[in-house]
Motif scaffolding. Structure first.
Motif, PDB file in Angstrom:
ATOM      1  N   VAL A  73      59.345 -89.309  14.927  1.00  0.00           N
ATOM      2  CA  VAL A  73      60.178 -88.112  15.034  1.00  0.00           C
ATOM      3  C   VAL A  73      59.254 -86.897  15.028  1.00  0.00           C
ATOM      4  O   VAL A  73      58.516 -86.673  14.059  1.00  0.00           O
ATOM      5  CB  VAL A  73      61.183 -88.013  13.868  1.00  0.00           C
ATOM      6  N   PHE A  74      59.272 -86.121  16.118  1.00  0.00           N
ATOM      7  CA  PHE A  74      58.465 -84.905  16.221  1.00  0.00           C
ATOM      8  C   PHE A  74      59.332 -83.719  15.820  1.00  0.00           C
ATOM      9  O   PHE A  74      60.263 -83.343  16.532  1.00  0.00           O
ATOM     10  CB  PHE A  74      57.956 -84.721  17.651  1.00  0.00           C
ATOM     11  N   THR A  75      59.030 -83.148  14.669  1.00  0.00           N
ATOM     12  CA  THR A  75      59.780 -81.983  14.210  1.00  0.00           C
ATOM     13  C   THR A  75      59.210 -80.714  14.838  1.00  0.00           C
ATOM     14  O   THR A  75      58.101 -80.699  15.374  1.00  0.00           O
ATOM     15  CB  THR A  75      59.719 -81.873  12.683  1.00  0.00           C
ATOM     16  N   GLN A  76      59.989 -79.656  14.735  1.00  0.00           N
ATOM     17  CA  GLN A  76      59.597 -78.371  15.325  1.00  0.00           C
ATOM     18  C   GLN A  76      59.228 -77.404  14.212  1.00  0.00           C
ATOM     19  O   GLN A  76      59.919 -77.303  13.209  1.00  0.00           O
ATOM     20  CB  GLN A  76      60.765 -77.814  16.138  1.00  0.00           C
ATOM     21  N   GLY A  77      58.108 -76.709  14.397  1.00  0.00           N
ATOM     22  CA  GLY A  77      57.662 -75.728  13.421  1.00  0.00           C
ATOM     23  C   GLY A  77      56.357 -76.125  12.759  1.00  0.00           C
ATOM     24  O   GLY A  77      56.231 -77.250  12.276  1.00  0.00           O
ATOM     25  N   CYS A  78      55.393 -75.205  12.757  1.00  0.00           N
ATOM     26  CA  CYS A  78      54.096 -75.483  12.119  1.00  0.00           C
ATOM     27  C   CYS A  78      53.454 -74.172  11.682  1.00  0.00           C
ATOM     28  O   CYS A  78      53.463 -73.194  12.439  1.00  0.00           O
ATOM     29  CB  CYS A  78      53.172 -76.208  13.100  1.00  0.00           C
ATOM     30  N   PRO A  79      52.873 -74.125  10.466  1.00  0.00           N
ATOM     31  CA  PRO A  79      52.223 -72.903  10.001  1.00  0.00           C
ATOM     32  C   PRO A  79      50.806 -72.732  10.528  1.00  0.00           C
ATOM     33  O   PRO A  79      50.215 -71.663  10.398  1.00  0.00           O
ATOM     34  CB  PRO A  79      52.210 -73.080   8.478  1.00  0.00           C
ATOM     35  N   LEU A  80      50.229 -73.796  11.126  1.00  0.00           N
ATOM     36  CA  LEU A  80      48.868 -73.726  11.652  1.00  0.00           C
ATOM     37  C   LEU A  80      48.896 -73.368  13.141  1.00  0.00           C
ATOM     38  O   LEU A  80      49.886 -73.609  13.829  1.00  0.00           O
ATOM     39  CB  LEU A  80      48.132 -75.054  11.462  1.00  0.00           C
ATOM     40  N   ARG A  81      47.771 -72.843  13.609  1.00  0.00           N
ATOM     41  CA  ARG A  81      47.598 -72.537  15.027  1.00  0.00           C
ATOM     42  C   ARG A  81      46.244 -73.098  15.476  1.00  0.00           C
ATOM     43  O   ARG A  81      45.332 -72.371  15.842  1.00  0.00           O
ATOM     44  CB  ARG A  81      47.682 -71.021  15.269  1.00  0.00           C
ATOM     45  N   CYS A  82      46.152 -74.418  15.440  1.00  0.00           N
ATOM     46  CA  CYS A  82      44.878 -75.084  15.719  1.00  0.00           C
ATOM     47  C   CYS A  82      44.445 -74.859  17.163  1.00  0.00           C
ATOM     48  O   CYS A  82      45.244 -74.968  18.097  1.00  0.00           O
ATOM     49  CB  CYS A  82      44.996 -76.578  15.435  1.00  0.00           C
ATOM     50  N   LYS A  83      43.163 -74.581  17.337  1.00  0.00           N
ATOM     51  CA  LYS A  83      42.648 -74.221  18.657  1.00  0.00           C
ATOM     52  C   LYS A  83      42.680 -75.385  19.637  1.00  0.00           C
ATOM     53  O   LYS A  83      42.631 -75.152  20.845  1.00  0.00           O
ATOM     54  CB  LYS A  83      41.231 -73.671  18.520  1.00  0.00           C
ATOM     55  N   TYR A  84      42.727 -76.601  19.137  1.00  0.00           N
ATOM     56  CA  TYR A  84      42.766 -77.747  20.047  1.00  0.00           C
ATOM     57  C   TYR A  84      44.094 -78.502  19.925  1.00  0.00           C
ATOM     58  O   TYR A  84      44.189 -79.677  20.292  1.00  0.00           O
ATOM     59  CB  TYR A  84      41.597 -78.703  19.793  1.00  0.00           C
ATOM     60  N   CYS A  85      45.120 -77.842  19.437  1.00  0.00           N
ATOM     61  CA  CYS A  85      46.420 -78.499  19.242  1.00  0.00           C
ATOM     62  C   CYS A  85      46.948 -79.067  20.555  1.00  0.00           C
ATOM     63  O   CYS A  85      46.964 -78.369  21.579  1.00  0.00           O
ATOM     64  CB  CYS A  85      47.421 -77.499  18.677  1.00  0.00           C
ATOM     65  N   HIS A  86      47.356 -80.329  20.535  1.00  0.00           N
ATOM     66  CA  HIS A  86      47.947 -80.923  21.734  1.00  0.00           C
ATOM     67  C   HIS A  86      49.473 -80.944  21.671  1.00  0.00           C
ATOM     68  O   HIS A  86      50.115 -81.500  22.547  1.00  0.00           O
ATOM     69  CB  HIS A  86      47.385 -82.334  21.968  1.00  0.00           C
ATOM     70  N   ASN A  87      50.026 -80.294  20.607  1.00  0.00           N
ATOM     71  CA  ASN A  87      51.485 -80.156  20.508  1.00  0.00           C
ATOM     72  C   ASN A  87      51.850 -78.698  20.236  1.00  0.00           C
ATOM     73  O   ASN A  87      52.699 -78.405  19.393  1.00  0.00           O
ATOM     74  CB  ASN A  87      52.042 -81.041  19.384  1.00  0.00           C
ATOM     75  N   CYS A  88      51.190 -77.770  20.958  1.00  0.00           N
ATOM     76  CA  CYS A  88      51.448 -76.349  20.695  1.00  0.00           C
ATOM     77  C   CYS A  88      52.888 -75.953  20.995  1.00  0.00           C
ATOM     78  O   CYS A  88      53.371 -74.921  20.523  1.00  0.00           O
ATOM     79  CB  CYS A  88      50.477 -75.474  21.492  1.00  0.00           C
ATOM     80  N   ASP A  89      53.595 -76.766  21.761  1.00  0.00           N
ATOM     81  CA  ASP A  89      55.000 -76.491  22.044  1.00  0.00           C
ATOM     82  C   ASP A  89      55.910 -76.811  20.857  1.00  0.00           C
ATOM     83  O   ASP A  89      57.129 -76.619  20.933  1.00  0.00           O
ATOM     84  CB  ASP A  89      55.471 -77.255  23.284  1.00  0.00           C
ATOM     85  N   THR A  90      55.316 -77.292  19.750  1.00  0.00           N
ATOM     86  CA  THR A  90      56.111 -77.549  18.538  1.00  0.00           C
ATOM     87  C   THR A  90      55.902 -76.467  17.480  1.00  0.00           C
ATOM     88  O   THR A  90      56.424 -76.582  16.377  1.00  0.00           O
ATOM     89  CB  THR A  90      55.734 -78.908  17.900  1.00  0.00           C
TER      90      THR A  90
END
Length: 241
Positions: free
Chosen positions: A24-41
Motif C-alpha cells: 500500500v503506497f500512502t500519500q504524503g512525506c515530510p522528506l524531499r529526497c533528491k533521488y526520490c523515485h516516488n516524488c508524486d507521493t
C-alpha cells in the motif's frame, strides 16, 4: 473511521519485505529526497484515493492466498504521516495472521506512531546518510529524529531492516559507509541491511510534476562500487541483501 490518503496499491510486491507482498503506497512525506523515485507521493492533497482501513483490508483479502508466504507492507511517501490509518490497517491484518511491515524514514516519532508500530512485525528503515550535514542536503530535514527512531526500535526489540542507497559521488564514500556500518553493528534487532545501488528510473516522475531532477547526470553505481559497499557492511558482521 480515519481515512487514509492513498497513492496506489501493488498486489505482487517482491522488494518491500520478505516474500510476496501486497504493498500500500500512502500519500504524503515530510522528506524531499533528491533521488526520490516516488516524488508524486509527497503531497497528501494529491492522493488518488481516500480509503478507510477496512476498505483497504477488503482489497488485500482478495490476494490473501498469494501473499500467505509474504504479507502486507505499507510504504509511501511515508506511511507514518498517517499513523492512525496505519495502526488500524495493520491491526486488521494481524487479526488474520498476515505478516505486516512499515517502510519509513523514521522522521516522524510520537505516541501515535508508537501505537502503529505495535502492529508491525517488521520495520524497513531508510537511512539516507549517517552524516547530519549530508543527510539534510539530501532530504531537507534533520538526521537526529531518524536515529532516535532507530534507537526506539532497538529498545523495544522490533525487527528491523535498514535500507541505504549508495549514490556515486555522494553516499558512495568509504568513510561514511564504514561509519554507518559501525553505527548499525550493535543493533541486535537488525535482521539485515539492504544496500541499494543508485538509479535514476524515477526521473521521469519529476518531469511529470514539473520539477527539475536534482541529481541529473549522475551515473548509476558501478558493480565494483556496489560490491565494495556491501563488503563494508559484511565486514562488521551484518547480513546484507
Amino acid at each position: 473511521m480515519k481515512k487514509g490518503f492513498i497513492h496506489s496499491h501493488e498486489s505482487f510486491g517482491t522488494v518491500d519485505g520478505p516474500g510476496i507482498r501486497y504493498v500500500v503506497f500512502t500519500q504524503g512525506c515530510p522528506l524531499r529526497c533528491k533521488y526520490c523515485h516516488n516524488c508524486d507521493t509527497w503531497k497528501k492533497e494529491d492522493a488518488k484515493f481516500l480509503e478507510t482501513p477496512e476498505q483497504t483490508f477488503l482489497e488485500i483479502c482478495r490476494y490473501k492466498n498469494f501473499i500467505k508466504t509474504g504479507g502486507v507492507t505499507v510504504t509511501g511517501g511515508d506511511p507514518l504521516t498517517q499513523p492512525e490509518y496505519v495502526k488500524e490497517l495493520l491491526k486488521l491484518c494481524k487479526e488474520e495472521g498476515i505478516h505486516t511491515a512499515i517502510d519509513t524514514s523514521g522522521y516522524l516519532f510520537n505516541d501515535k506512531v508508537k501505537e502503529a508500530l505495535e502492529y508491525a512485525d517488521l520495520v524497513l528503515l531508510d537511512i539516507k546518510s549517517i552524516d547530519p550535514v549530508q543527510y539534510k542536503e539530501l532530504t531537507g530535514v534533520e538526521l537526529e529524529p531518524t536515529l532516535k527512531f532507530a534507537n526506539y526500535l532497538k529498545e523495544i526489540g522490533k525487527p528491523m531492516w535498514v535500507r541505504h542507497v549508495v549514490v556515486p559521488g555522494i553516499t558512495d564514500n568509504d568513510e561514511l559507509l564504514e561509519k554507518l556500518a559501525d553505527y548499525l553493528k550493535d543493533f541486535d534487532n537488525l535482521e539485515k541491511v539492504e544496500v541499494l545501488p543508485y538509479h535514476s528510473l524515477g526521473e521521469y516522475k519529476w518531469q511529470k510534476i514539473g520539477l527539475e531532477y536534482p541529481l541529473k547526470g549522475i551515473e548509476q553505481l558501478s558493480p565494483e562500487r556496489f560490491e565494495n559497499a556491501k563488503n563494508i557492511f559484511k565486514s562488521r558482521g551484518l547480513s546484507v541483501k
